[in-house]
Design a protein around this motif. Structure first.
Motif, PDB file in Angstrom:
ATOM      1  N   ASN A  58       0.831  -1.195   0.000  1.00  0.00           N
ATOM      2  CA  ASN A  58       0.000   0.000   0.000  1.00  0.00           C
ATOM      3  C   ASN A  58       0.869   1.249   0.000  1.00  0.00           C
ATOM      4  O   ASN A  58       1.827   1.331   0.743  1.00  0.00           O
ATOM      5  CB  ASN A  58      -0.902  -0.010   1.246  1.00  0.00           C
ATOM      6  CG  ASN A  58      -1.890   1.123   1.256  1.00  0.00           C
ATOM      7  OD1 ASN A  58      -2.335   1.588   0.211  1.00  0.00           O
ATOM      8  ND2 ASN A  58      -2.240   1.587   2.436  1.00  0.00           N
ATOM      9  N   VAL A  60       0.453   5.496   0.257  1.00  0.00           N
ATOM     10  CA  VAL A  60      -0.471   6.580   0.603  1.00  0.00           C
ATOM     11  C   VAL A  60       0.161   7.907   0.197  1.00  0.00           C
ATOM     12  O   VAL A  60       1.349   8.130   0.430  1.00  0.00           O
ATOM     13  CB  VAL A  60      -0.773   6.587   2.124  1.00  0.00           C
ATOM     14  CG1 VAL A  60      -1.698   7.724   2.489  1.00  0.00           C
ATOM     15  CG2 VAL A  60      -1.365   5.266   2.559  1.00  0.00           C
ATOM     16  N   THR A  62      -0.672  12.385  -0.192  1.00  0.00           N
ATOM     17  CA  THR A  62      -1.548  13.505   0.149  1.00  0.00           C
ATOM     18  C   THR A  62      -1.301  14.643  -0.827  1.00  0.00           C
ATOM     19  O   THR A  62      -0.227  14.746  -1.409  1.00  0.00           O
ATOM     20  CB  THR A  62      -1.292  14.016   1.585  1.00  0.00           C
ATOM     21  OG1 THR A  62       0.060  14.452   1.679  1.00  0.00           O
ATOM     22  CG2 THR A  62      -1.565  12.944   2.617  1.00  0.00           C
ATOM     23  N   VAL A 112      -6.418  12.715   0.304  1.00  0.00           N
ATOM     24  CA  VAL A 112      -5.540  11.606   0.655  1.00  0.00           C
ATOM     25  C   VAL A 112      -5.823  10.508  -0.372  1.00  0.00           C
ATOM     26  O   VAL A 112      -6.982  10.183  -0.623  1.00  0.00           O
ATOM     27  CB  VAL A 112      -5.812  11.085   2.085  1.00  0.00           C
ATOM     28  CG1 VAL A 112      -4.950   9.877   2.398  1.00  0.00           C
ATOM     29  CG2 VAL A 112      -5.597  12.184   3.110  1.00  0.00           C
ATOM     30  N   THR A 114      -5.022   6.545  -1.293  1.00  0.00           N
ATOM     31  CA  THR A 114      -4.498   5.327  -0.691  1.00  0.00           C
ATOM     32  C   THR A 114      -4.867   4.111  -1.525  1.00  0.00           C
ATOM     33  O   THR A 114      -5.784   4.162  -2.337  1.00  0.00           O
ATOM     34  CB  THR A 114      -5.007   5.163   0.762  1.00  0.00           C
ATOM     35  OG1 THR A 114      -4.370   4.041   1.362  1.00  0.00           O
ATOM     36  CG2 THR A 114      -6.510   4.996   0.815  1.00  0.00           C
TER      37      THR A 114
END
Length: 170
Positions: A58, A60, A62, A112, A114
């Motif tokens: 994963n 992530v 922003t 965000v 993800t």
């Protein structure tokens, strides 16, 4: 739990021998952190495998769009991909199909991203969704007081409000 200062990373080490590395800023730093954790575990006295089955699960990211978003409008236009319950969570959840990522979109314009497996997926997803978000950009209206009587300084110059300046740009 084990932490590194450089690259800044945290590892959860399980009894099964599996390690979950979090908190790194790039895939390169994740591989470097794994190698350092491997070395530390070896120095403590354990015998880790020579071959590391390294896999990114994963990523992530922003971003700040720089403008507020009308979340209700986005929800009604894209209800197949969105869920928004402001009583439970202040952000709209937008599930993009390809690449398979999830956006958390806030009224402020901060997002965000993800669920990406590659760093390129993050940029591709934002490139796909950005025109949609631009369509639901909140338009600021000047307050009634600003439109009725602009303030003036003693030297006769009119002071324009920030809202009036933005309206002129549009």
């Amino acid at each position: 739990i084990m932490r590194l200062r450089e690259p800044r990373a945290t590892a959860l080490i399980f009894a099964s021998g599996k390690i979950c590395v979090t908190g790194v800023k790039s895939t390169h730093n994740a591989t470097l952190a794994c190698k350092k954790f491997h070395y530390i575990i070896e120095r403590v006295g354990f015998k880790p495998k020579e071959y590391m089955d390294f896999k990114v699960q994963n990523i992530v990211g922003t971003a700040d769009l720089g403008f507020p978003i009308r979340l209700e409008g986005l929800l009604y236009a894209h209800s197949v991909f969105c869920s928004y319950e402001p009583e439970l969570f202040p952000g709209l959840i937008y599930r993009l199909v390809n690449p398979r990522v999830v956006f958390l979109i806030f009224v402020s314009g901060k997002i965000v991203i993800t669920g990406a497996k590659k760093e390129a997926d993050l940029s591709l997803a934002l490139t796909k969704l950005y025109p949609v978000l631009l369509e639901f950009k909140k338009v600021h209206t000047a307050s009634t007081f600003d439109s009725i009587a602009p303030a003036s300084q003693g030297n006769g110059k009119v002071i324009r409000s920030a809202a009036e300046k933005r309206m002129e740009e549009v």
